[in-house]
Motif scaffolding. Structure first.
Motif, PDB file in Angstrom:
ATOM      1  N   GLU A  18      -6.831   9.195  -1.681  1.00 45.23           N
ATOM      2  CA  GLU A  18      -7.245   9.000  -0.293  1.00 45.23           C
ATOM      3  C   GLU A  18      -6.882  10.192   0.588  1.00 45.23           C
ATOM      4  O   GLU A  18      -5.711  10.529   0.758  1.00 45.23           O
TER       5      GLU A  18
ATOM      6  N   ARG B   1      -2.723   6.753  -1.551  1.00 47.55           N
ATOM      7  CA  ARG B   1      -3.461   5.531  -1.255  1.00 47.55           C
ATOM      8  C   ARG B   1      -3.457   5.235   0.240  1.00 47.55           C
ATOM      9  O   ARG B   1      -4.312   4.525   0.730  1.00 47.55           O
TER      10      ARG B   1
ATOM     11  N   LEU C 150       0.879  -1.167   0.000  1.00 47.14           N
ATOM     12  CA  LEU C 150       0.000   0.000   0.000  1.00 47.14           C
ATOM     13  C   LEU C 150       0.913   1.211   0.000  1.00 47.14           C
ATOM     14  O   LEU C 150       1.732   1.370   0.903  1.00 47.14           O
TER      15      LEU C 150
ATOM     16  N   THR D  28     -13.416   1.611   5.482  1.00 49.16           N
ATOM     17  CA  THR D  28     -13.129   0.753   4.343  1.00 49.16           C
ATOM     18  C   THR D  28     -12.028  -0.221   4.719  1.00 49.16           C
ATOM     19  O   THR D  28     -11.354  -0.048   5.741  1.00 49.16           O
TER      20      THR D  28
ATOM     21  N   VAL E 147      -8.745  -2.937   3.112  1.00 52.29           N
ATOM     22  CA  VAL E 147      -7.902  -3.336   1.988  1.00 52.29           C
ATOM     23  C   VAL E 147      -7.145  -4.600   2.366  1.00 52.29           C
ATOM     24  O   VAL E 147      -6.823  -4.812   3.545  1.00 52.29           O
ATOM     25  N   HIS E 148      -6.868  -5.426   1.371  1.00 53.36           N
ATOM     26  CA  HIS E 148      -6.047  -6.627   1.540  1.00 53.36           C
ATOM     27  C   HIS E 148      -4.678  -6.308   0.960  1.00 53.36           C
ATOM     28  O   HIS E 148      -4.566  -5.942  -0.219  1.00 53.36           O
TER      29      HIS E 148
END
Length: 282
Positions: free
Chosen positions: A46, A87, A27, A261, A263-264
């Motif tokens: 983001e 991000r 990320l 939210t 994220v993986h």
């Protein structure tokens, strides 16, 4: 993100000595710098609205320091256009490359980690001030020792995160590296890593954001090997068994309504890198 964050008492300069294990994951923010007629900064992605686009931007500071270091003639255009595609959420407790950090976290040495680890990150609404989290940690710790907390026992984080460490001998209250965690990382086995994740700031972050307790609990209820607040928060990180488990966990957390939210991500990955050089204007 931080796999271990051990915090010592505040020093005379106001900062705390720490020992931390940074873990770079997939990320990242993308920063593009190109020659231009005049200087400019643009931020997208983001949390873009909360990132300054003026001279206070850290990328602008970095460019200025680089130009000062190189000296006259460092650039062949009147200005630079800096474009930042974010991000990583702002003030989320996410930073690093896979390494051990000591001092204030700025003295960094590489660390070995075998295999690939699958993580699910749950982003909260809003951020947490690192300074406020450290202040809360001092308030929690101080009653257990002297006024500055120097004789206090380590704070045991909530949930599965633990603060037991087996590093070399150090003065009372000083942070130490957990050698068991480093051995587990070298094994490549997430089941060994999970129980050793530790964050001394977790209790402080939870005191400021009690809603994060529900976020952490939701991950454990859905089978995470471990759940921990990353750094000073408010991002919560969950270690999964494998890729499929991570995907299922992400879906479950998104449906639980305990975060903004999810994220993986994978780790470890290389840290910051230069991917190309923009051509000079014709």
């Amino acid at each position: 993100m931080n796999l271990q964050l051990a915090v010592g008492p505040a020093r005379a300069h106001g900062y705390h000595d720490v020992v931390t294990v940074y873990h770079a994951v997939s990320l990242f923010d993308e920063v593009t710098v190109a020659p231009a007629e005049h200087d400019s900064v643009s931020v997208t992605g983001e949390g873009a609205d909360s990132v300054p686009a003026d001279d206070s931007n850290l990328a602008v500071h970095a460019v200025a320091e680089l130009l000062r270091a190189v000296g006259p003639g460092a650039k062949d255009s009147p200005g630079l256009a800096i474009r930042i595609n974010k991000r990583i959420p702002v003030a989320a407790g996410l930073a690093g490359g896979t390494a051990i950090g000591v001092g204030r976290g700025e003295r960094v040495t590489p660390a070995l980690a075998a295999g690939t680890y699958h993580w699910v990150l749950a982003f909260a609404t809003g951020g947490l001030s690192t300074a406020q989290v450290y202040a809360a940690w001092d308030r929690i710790r101080a009653p257990r020792g002297g006024p500055d907390g120097s004789a206090a026992a380590p704070v045991k984080p909530a949930g599965r995160a633990r603060s037991g460490r087996t590093g070399t001998a150090a003065p009372p209250g000083s942070p130490a590296l957990d050698n068991r965690l480093m051995a587990a990382l070298r094994s490549g086995n997430p089941a060994k890593v999970g129980p050793l994740l530790a964050n001394d700031l977790q209790q402080a972050a939870l005191s400021l954001r009690p809603d994060l307790r529900r976020t952490l609990a939701a991950g454990m209820e859905h089978g995470a090997l471990a759940a921990i607040v990353s750094g000073s928060g408010p991002t919560c990180a969950y270690l999964a068994k494998d890729a499929r488990h991570a995907a299922d966990l992400a879906v479950a957390l998104a449906g639980a309504g305990v975060c903004r939210t999810v994220v993986h991500v994978l780790g470890p990955v290389p840290g910051a890198s230069v991917t190309g050089i923009a051509p000079a204007p014709m």
